[in-house]
Design a protein around this motif. Sequence first.
Motif, PDB file in Angstrom:
ATOM      1  N   THR A   1     -12.867  -5.552   2.183  1.00 44.13           N
ATOM      2  CA  THR A   1     -13.318  -4.299   2.807  1.00 44.13           C
ATOM      3  C   THR A   1     -12.405  -3.138   2.444  1.00 44.13           C
ATOM      4  OG1 THR A   1     -11.968  -4.622   4.793  1.00 44.13           O
ATOM      5  CG2 THR A   1     -14.182  -5.569   4.820  1.00 44.13           C
ATOM      6  N   LYS A   2     -11.382  -3.432   1.659  1.00 40.43           N
ATOM      7  CA  LYS A   2     -10.299  -2.469   1.532  1.00 40.43           C
ATOM      8  C   LYS A   2     -10.482  -1.424   0.433  1.00 40.43           C
ATOM      9  CE  LYS A   2      -8.187  -3.947   4.950  1.00 40.43           C
ATOM     10  NZ  LYS A   2      -8.114  -3.029   6.074  1.00 40.43           N
TER      11      LYS A   2
ATOM     12  N   THR B   1     -11.019   0.629   7.883  1.00 41.13           N
ATOM     13  CA  THR B   1     -12.329   0.558   7.248  1.00 41.13           C
ATOM     14  C   THR B   1     -13.359   0.882   8.332  1.00 41.13           C
ATOM     15  OG1 THR B   1     -11.424  -1.308   6.019  1.00 41.13           O
ATOM     16  CG2 THR B   1     -13.779  -0.895   5.797  1.00 41.13           C
TER      17      THR B   1
ATOM     18  N   MET C   1      -1.542  -0.268   9.484  1.00 38.60           N
ATOM     19  CA  MET C   1      -2.758  -0.825   8.890  1.00 38.60           C
ATOM     20  C   MET C   1      -3.569   0.272   8.224  1.00 38.60           C
ATOM     21  SD  MET C   1      -5.272  -1.570  12.088  1.00 38.60           S
ATOM     22  CE  MET C   1      -6.296  -0.298  12.769  1.00 38.60           C
ATOM     23  N   THR C   2      -4.383  -0.162   7.300  1.00 37.09           N
ATOM     24  CA  THR C   2      -5.353   0.788   6.740  1.00 37.09           C
ATOM     25  C   THR C   2      -6.659   0.533   7.470  1.00 37.09           C
ATOM     26  OG1 THR C   2      -6.066  -0.752   5.039  1.00 37.09           O
ATOM     27  CG2 THR C   2      -4.248   0.741   4.492  1.00 37.09           C
TER      28      THR C   2
ATOM     29  N   TRP D   1      -4.045   1.228  -6.143  1.00 40.89           N
ATOM     30  CA  TRP D   1      -4.842   0.353  -5.267  1.00 40.89           C
ATOM     31  C   TRP D   1      -5.778  -0.505  -6.113  1.00 40.89           C
ATOM     32  CZ3 TRP D   1      -3.726  -2.008  -1.347  1.00 40.89           C
ATOM     33  CH2 TRP D   1      -4.620  -2.446  -0.375  1.00 40.89           C
TER      34      TRP D   1
ATOM     35  N   ASP E   1     -10.278   2.208   1.542  1.00 41.85           N
ATOM     36  CA  ASP E   1      -9.256   2.596   2.506  1.00 41.85           C
ATOM     37  C   ASP E   1      -8.375   3.708   1.988  1.00 41.85           C
ATOM     38  OD1 ASP E   1     -10.395   0.578   3.822  1.00 41.85           O
ATOM     39  OD2 ASP E   1      -8.566  -0.535   4.259  1.00 41.85           O
TER      40      ASP E   1
ATOM     41  N   TYR F   1       0.879  -1.168   0.000  1.00 39.79           N
ATOM     42  CA  TYR F   1       0.000   0.000   0.000  1.00 39.79           C
ATOM     43  C   TYR F   1       0.912   1.211   0.000  1.00 39.79           C
ATOM     44  CZ  TYR F   1      -3.983   2.957   1.453  1.00 39.79           C
ATOM     45  OH  TYR F   1      -4.971   3.902   1.544  1.00 39.79           O
TER      46      TYR F   1
ATOM     47  N   THR G   1      -4.008  -8.057   6.109  1.00 36.81           N
ATOM     48  CA  THR G   1      -5.450  -8.144   6.338  1.00 36.81           C
ATOM     49  C   THR G   1      -5.955  -9.553   6.069  1.00 36.81           C
ATOM     50  OG1 THR G   1      -7.607  -7.245   5.772  1.00 36.81           O
ATOM     51  CG2 THR G   1      -6.043  -7.489   3.970  1.00 36.81           C
TER      52      THR G   1
ATOM     53  N   ASP H   1     -11.478   0.333  13.951  1.00 38.83           N
ATOM     54  CA  ASP H   1     -11.315   1.366  12.924  1.00 38.83           C
ATOM     55  C   ASP H   1     -12.321   2.487  13.134  1.00 38.83           C
ATOM     56  OD1 ASP H   1      -9.632  -0.561  12.117  1.00 38.83           O
ATOM     57  OD2 ASP H   1     -10.495  -0.870  10.121  1.00 38.83           O
TER      58      ASP H   1
ATOM     59  N   ARG I   1      -9.257  -9.540   5.450  1.00 37.58           N
ATOM     60  CA  ARG I   1     -10.490  -9.165   4.773  1.00 37.58           C
ATOM     61  C   ARG I   1     -10.240  -8.150   3.645  1.00 37.58           C
ATOM     62  NH1 ARG I   1     -15.683  -7.951   7.931  1.00 37.58           N
ATOM     63  NH2 ARG I   1     -16.350  -8.459   5.816  1.00 37.58           N
ATOM     64  N   PRO I   2      -9.611  -8.586   2.570  1.00 40.24           N
ATOM     65  CA  PRO I   2      -9.314  -7.647   1.479  1.00 40.24           C
ATOM     66  C   PRO I   2     -10.578  -7.014   0.881  1.00 40.24           C
ATOM     67  CG  PRO I   2      -8.810  -9.911   0.843  1.00 40.24           C
ATOM     68  CD  PRO I   2      -9.096  -9.940   2.297  1.00 40.24           C
TER      69      PRO I   2
END
Length: 820
Positions: A227-228, A283, A280-281, A256, A231, A215, A222, A290, A224-225
């Motif tokens: 949800t990204k 969501t 981390m990013t 991205w 981000d 990134y 992650t 988050d 859970r990609p």
Amino acid sequence: MSNQTHDSKLPKEYAPQDVESDIYKKWEESGYFNPDNLPGDRSDAFTISLPPPNATGTLHVGHAAMLAIEDILIRHARMQGRDTLWVPGTDHAAIATESVVIKKIQKEERIKDPRKELGREEVLKRIHRFVEESRATINDQVRAMGASIDWSREGYTMEPTLNRAVNEVFVKMYEDGLIYRGHRIVNWDPKLQTTVSDDEIEREEIKGKFYYLQYGPFVIATSRPETKFGDKYVVMHPDDPRYADYKHGDTFECEWINGPITATVIKDEAIDMELGTGVMTITPWHDHTDFEIAKRHNLDKEQIIDWEGKLMPIAGEFAGMPIIEAREKIIEKLQSKGLVTKIDEDYTHSVAKGDRSKGLLEPQIKEQWFIDVNKQVVNWKGKKMSLKEVMQDTVQSGDIAIVPDRFEKIYFNWIDNLHDWCISRQIWWGHQIPAYYRKRGNSKSQVTNNKQDDIYVGIEPPEGEEWIRDEDTLDTWFSSALWTWSTLIDKKLSEDKTLSLQDLLDKSPDFKRFHPTTVMETGYDILFFWVARMILMTTYATGQIPFKTVYLHGLVLDKHGKKMSKSKPETIIDPLEMIEEYGTDALRLALIVGTSPGNNQRLSKDKIAGYRNFINKIWNISRFAMMNIDKGAVIKVSKPQTLADKWILSRLNTLIAKTDTHLENYRLSQALESLYDFMWHEFADWYIEIAKREENKQDMLVHVLSTMLRLFHPFIPFVTEHIWKLLGNHVEFKNLFKNQLIVTPWPQVDHNAVNKETEKQFDEFKKVVIEIRNYKSSNAIKMKEQIEIHESTAKDLNDELADLAQSLTHVTFATDGQQV
RNA sequence: GGACGAUUAGCUCAGUUGGCUAGAGCAUCUCGUUUACACCGAGAGGGUCGUAGGUUCGAGUCCUACAUCGUCCACCA
């Protein structure tokens, strides 16, 4: 043929099936389950609120255990002369019931989406009808367990009085600022299309893949990609030396999933530097942590996953895909872009599932109703406290005791971790939230419950047609939490809308007489769901604690220590089948003996059969007594004649005292074991055997037996009541049998009868007899008519006891205890 | 990651503030149809109370550590 009144024809085996339902009918007709009809002067209230079984399904063996325990406590208190009330009722069990009925309609009427096709009113009508039917079934099953419940006071969480209480409390809390509406992250159940509270979540450890993604200059990890997509914030710890070059608020461009984006650096202390790359990013829309970070830094939040669990248009080419399906494809795309640096194939993490739907939950931001547990506005003991603090205080101060006390720690632990309670549910079956919205200004668009609307919260709807009521209903535990006192509100009074909640309480005789309740007996598995929330709501709404003692029972497991489950029918022990086969009393004993509060127990048919045998033993003890007592005899408690008489009286009175102590301390199993042991191994094995050999035992037999029937009655009400009646028909004794039913009084200890010296003497005698029997047994082969007895064995016995010993051992030995 | 339990006879479990020569039921073995009961009676065998330390006159019971199993809680990307 009703031969049971002719003692000579009493059958050898007790047949519970022939008498139990008649006995229950007699109890109900007597009115004694209703404290208003109880004889004597009663002031010291003893109250139990029956944990309302769900309106779905039928009674299971866990309910049976609960009913047995509570009935023991209730019957004991009633016999002690206390003002005793056991209030029954049913819970509407919002989500559980609604989904059962919806499924039923789908299956039986082949209606795909009953909510859409039938509409709110019709669906509610069906649910009502279903509940009525299953309530009747459950109540009959509760009767079969022998529960001495006051049916005239039956409550139901969906009845008008309770609805009134629910609305009153809601409005009061809203006015106190304890209930608020806000956008918060909630647990969304895509299957049931509703929010659920934190406590309705089951966590499950699953193995999955853990993806490391490039990134911009960072590598983020992650599971859970999917949800990204949105981000655009990358977060790291302010003290992390690796990223010291990046400043809070820095931006950069990077490639991205669906093309280039602009990302912003955020520094936040919530980040664990040790974990992964330390970056981390976030969501915010779909993750609790988050969300909190975003809130702190006032960041944008965007919904990625829709209410059905599918990707939103922001996902571009992936829009509309269910998340699991999208996950792999997104990774493929990222791989083709060279943005996947590593995949950890064997990563365990926990996922949240709904405890009703068993489906994956998705955190979502939604505007919902919450109860604030930290706001210090509750009046308690002259101070302003938060709901959390009041909950802590009730137990800490000892106002409420939890049995076993180790659960107090668990309770405090739960409170420490408690967040605001989400109380709104997007289902129809339940108490509709008493909130109304009106579009502000002259906008033509639909009312959307958003901040632009006027809000009105009140018991009665506001004037004017433009108001629309909130469609949502309340969490089922909101109403269950009012259970101990809302059921005691006078139903007539509650129709008077001019009365305040406080007026209703002050003017309801039952509330004043029976609240706080004495014991709350329930399974430890609903300590948080229900017990804690009753404490929360009751202290707030009434200023009283809901109960003085919480008694927690464990789960009833199958023979192998596994949970019984509907999917494995062979593991299920159906209480009604057991009652049919072994009798209610035997089932009750099996559910009590060998159990202790807070611990799980195993139940098997063998165990129940064992106690069926014991019930039959009691039956035969009584049969023996009646065969040996002249019919119509007038029995007096005469002076004990022999050592055996004195001994059994001493033991009996010791037993009464012991039983009292055990019951007062909620040691039901131990109370029962003492009774069992006395009845079988002292009264039957010794005293009755001696009674066959000594004269004039009628008085003592009736005295001991009738006392034992009363001591046993709370545990095994049917057989004791049955024998009580037969005995009453057989003899006259202190007027005790004249009122026919065992209601009162509980046996009192005669301290004069307790004599340890006598007990010791008799123990010596027993020892001699056992020694002789033992000797005889080991010499059985050489033995013929007589046996040699060592002088030392019998020398302590006087002539009388020596004779008795001879008789009990079927051994002849010379007078003076000399050997033959 | 945090917390809480459990560990006692072949099996299922009791054991109250430390006094226990450690109990019960079931199972096992032997004997027994004595007019309450074979859904019974008489008797027997079977445990160093998870391990290692400690406190105490005394520990299954209290303290510490460990092991195994189990449950609950937690916003570990």
